[in-house]
Design a protein around this motif. Sequence first.
Motif, short mmCIF file in Angstrom:
data_model
loop_
_atom_site.label_atom_id
_atom_site.label_comp_id
_atom_site.label_asym_id
_atom_site.label_seq_id
_atom_site.Cartn_x
_atom_site.Cartn_y
_atom_site.Cartn_z
N GLU A 188 -19.90 21.52 -40.89
CA GLU A 188 -20.98 22.38 -40.00
C GLU A 188 -22.06 21.59 -40.59
N HIS A 200 -26.20 29.73 -41.27
CA HIS A 200 -25.25 30.04 -41.96
C HIS A 200 -25.46 31.15 -42.98
N TYR A 208 -18.86 25.42 -50.62
CA TYR A 208 -17.90 24.31 -49.84
C TYR A 208 -18.14 22.90 -51.05
N ASN A 247 -13.39 26.07 -46.58
CA ASN A 247 -13.00 26.51 -45.28
C ASN A 247 -13.87 26.02 -44.26
N SER A 248 -13.19 25.69 -43.46
CA SER A 248 -13.88 24.59 -42.36
C SER A 248 -15.33 25.72 -41.81
N ASN A 249 -14.73 26.83 -42.02
CA ASN A 249 -15.22 27.82 -41.00
C ASN A 249 -16.81 27.96 -42.26
N LYS A 251 -19.25 31.20 -42.79
CA LYS A 251 -18.63 32.22 -42.90
C LYS A 251 -17.01 32.63 -43.45
N ALA A 252 -16.28 31.99 -43.17
CA ALA A 252 -15.26 32.15 -43.86
C ALA A 252 -15.21 32.38 -45.35
N ARG A 253 -15.55 31.23 -45.48
CA ARG A 253 -16.06 31.20 -47.09
C ARG A 253 -16.19 31.89 -47.56
#
Length: 789
Positions: A188, A200, A208, A247-249, A251-253
Motif C-alpha cells: 500500500e 492505516h 508486514y 496480507n495485502s490489505n 486493515k486485515a493484517r
Amino acid sequence: MDFFKQAVASAISKGPPFPYTWGDRLEDQGVWQLYNGTRREDGSDCSIFSFDVTANKNNLPMARNAVRKLRTIRHPGVITYLDSVETDSYIYVATERLVPLRWHVKRKSLSPETLKWGLFSIAQTIKFINDDASSVHGALRVGSLYTSESGEWKLGGFEVLSSMKDDDAVIYNYGSLVPEAGRYTPPELAKSGWSDIKRHPISAVDAYNFGTLIFEVFNGDFTGGEQAGQTKNIPPSMHSSYRRLVNSNPKARLSVGHFLEQGHRSGGFFETPLIKLTETVDNLGMKTEEEREEFLSDLEQLSDDFPEDYFRMKVLPELLKSVEFGGGGPKVFAVVMKISKKLSDDEFELKVTPAVIRLFSSPDRAIRVCLLDNLTLMIDRLPQKVVNDKIFPQMVTGFTDVAPVVREQTVKAVLTIIGKLSDRTINGELLKYLAKTSNDEQPGIRTNTTICLGKISKNLGVGTRSKVLIAAFTRSLRDPFVHARNAALMALAVTLDAFNEDDCANKILPALCSCLIDKEKIIRDQANKTMDAYLQRVRKYASSMPDTVLPPPSAIETSNSNNPRMSTPQSSEPASWTGWAISSFTNKVSAAAGEIQSTANDSVAPASRPNSAPLTSELRRPAPGTASASALHRQAVATPTALSARTSTSSNAQDYFQDSNPAEDDMIAWGEMEEESFFEAPSEAIAKTSTSSTVNPFQDDGEPDFAGWLAAQQKKPGAGKPLPKGLAKPAANGGRPVTAGRAATTGSVGGAGAKKAAVTTAKPKPLVAKKIDTAPKATDEDDGWGDGW
C-alpha cells in the motif's frame, strides 16, 4: 584500514572527548558504519556506530533521529545505549557489544527453536513500540537486528522510528530513503508513498515487515514482495498467523501483538522450553516450589543447540543466585554445571568459582553431595591454591559427617581432587581422615577407602607410602565384608611396585596366605592371582642374589693361620644338611682325652636308638675353623697326665671308629650335640653339673640333664655295674677311664666310704638350661602409621 583509524583518531582529538577505543570495522548498517570497541575506563567490550556527516549530509536527519530515539527508548529488546558524541564532521554512538544478525542468518547457524525464541523477543519489542509508544519502526528487517553478548536479539535501525502523534515525523519524508527500503516496503505504501501511513492502522507497516522478517530468518534472504506469504522452511504451526501478517490489505493484517498472543496460546508456536525459560529466569527467586520444579523440568529438556551465550550470560547468574539464596537446591546446581561446561576458564573463574567456594561451606547436606558429585566437571577449572586452601578445608568435614552418604561421597571425591592437593596436605591431614574411614561402621565406606588408597598410592610420600599401604591393606584382608577383602587384594596387586622385596616376603605374602582358603571363591581366586604376582617378584629378586654371603674357606684359613686349628673337615663330599653333624662328631673324637677302654660293659645291650637319630654316616661336620664346645671344655679341664697320654692312645682312635656296636656311638654323638647347648651357660655352672642330684633327665622343658642322670645311676643299688660306654670319667692313672666298680675295689677314690662321703656332700644347685626365646621381636616399623589403620 590503518589510514581510516588514524583519521578517526585525528577527528576525535579535535572534537569532544569520546572515552572509547576503536577496534575492527564490521560492516555498514544502514547509514552507519559498525566497529568493535572497548571502554577505556574498565576495558569492557562495546560497539561503536559511526556516521560521516561530510559524506552523508542527506541522511543526517535519519542519523540524528536514530541517536535521539536510542537514547530515549528503554526496553530489554532494544540495544543498550552507552554514550554518543556529535560534531560538524561525525556522529559516534557507543552501545553494548553487538554482532549483526545477518551473519548468523547467512551461515544458518541458528536452530529453529532459537529462531522462534528470537522472533518472540522482537515481537515483544515491536508490540511495545506500536501499542505503548504509539510509534512505527518503519525499517524492521534482518539488517536492523543484532545479537548481544548473551545471544539475545536486539532491535536497532531507528533511523525513521516515529511517533504517530508527531505531525512532522521523519518517517513521512525519509521512509523511502532508508537503504534497501524498496524490498521491504508494504504494497500500500509502494503505491501511494509513506505519507499515507496515517490512513492505516499504526501496526500495519511493522506487521508486514515482521512477516517478511519471519520468511527471511528461516530462508536466509528476502528478495521482494513476491515472496511474501510463501511458507518455505517456516514451521507449520506458524503458517496461518504468518499469512495474516503479510496480507495485502493493511486493515486485515494481524498486528504483531495479536500474533504474539496466538503464539502464546496452549500448544502455540511460542510455547517452547526456551521461551518459557526466558520468561521465568529473571524472577526465579520469587517462584513457588511448584513453579521452580516446572522451570527445572524445562531446563532438562533443553538440548545443546540452544544459544550458549544466553545461558552463559543470563541464565547462569540467575541459577547461581537461586542455589545460594533462593533454595534452588541440587537440581538447579546440576543445570549450572551443565551450562558451565561451555564457559571459558576465565569466565568460569569469574562467575562460578566464587559461588562454589561459598557453597562448600553450606550446611545443606544435599548441596554438599551435589558439589562432590560434580567435582569432576569443575576440578580442571579450579586453581590448585583454591582447592588446597579453600575447598579442601571445608570438604574434610564430610569425612566425619553423621550421614553415611556424605562420608562415602567425600571418600570418592578424594580421587578427583588429589592432583590439586599439596604433599603436606596429602601425607598429613588427608591420611588421618582416610584412617578413620577405613574403620568406618559402613562396609561400603571401608571398601571405598581401600580402593581410594590403591588409586592414590603414587601421590603418597615415598617415606610413608609402603608403611601406610601395608597397614591399611593387610587390615582390610581381615575385614568380614567380602568386597572389602576383595578390594584389598586388588589394591595389593596394583600397588606391587610400591613395596620392596623384604616387605613382599616378610609382610605381604604371609598376610595373603589366609585368603587362599577363604570361604568365598571370589577371594580365593583373587588371592591366588595376587600371590602369584608377589611370588614372581620375590623369585625374580632371589634369582639375582648371591649363593652365600659367607667368606670362602681359604679366606678363613688365612685369617686363622696364627690360631690353633680346632677342627678340619673329614670328608670331601658335597655339602648337605647332614654335613654339620659329621664335622662335629669327628671334632669331638679328635679332642677326646685318654684311651677308649674295652671293658665288660661292652657286652651290655645298647639302649634302644630313636628312629629320628641320624646315622653316623649321615652326620656332617661344622664349618672350618670351628670346634665343639665340649671339646674345648675337656681341653680346659684335662690334667697334664691326660694330655700327655693323648699321644700314646692315638692308635686307639681307629678302634673307636671300628666299634662293633655303632648304636652306642650314635647315642654318644647326639649326647654330645645336646651337651653343646649346656655350654652356653657360664663355665662355673657347667663344672657343677657333674655333682647335680637332679633325677629328672628332662627337667627344663625337655632338655636332657646327663650329669644328673649319671649321679642317679651311681646311687642305685648295684652301682658297681659299669656305666655305659663313653660315660666313664677319665682317671689320672695313665689316662684310663675308671668305672664305679673299679673305684670301689681299687680305692683310687678312697673306697666306699669316700664314695658315700662324696655323694652326701653339700648339693650344688642344679644347672638351669638357658632358654631361647624363639618369638619374633616386637618392632615398631610403621612409625605410628599402623596405629591409625
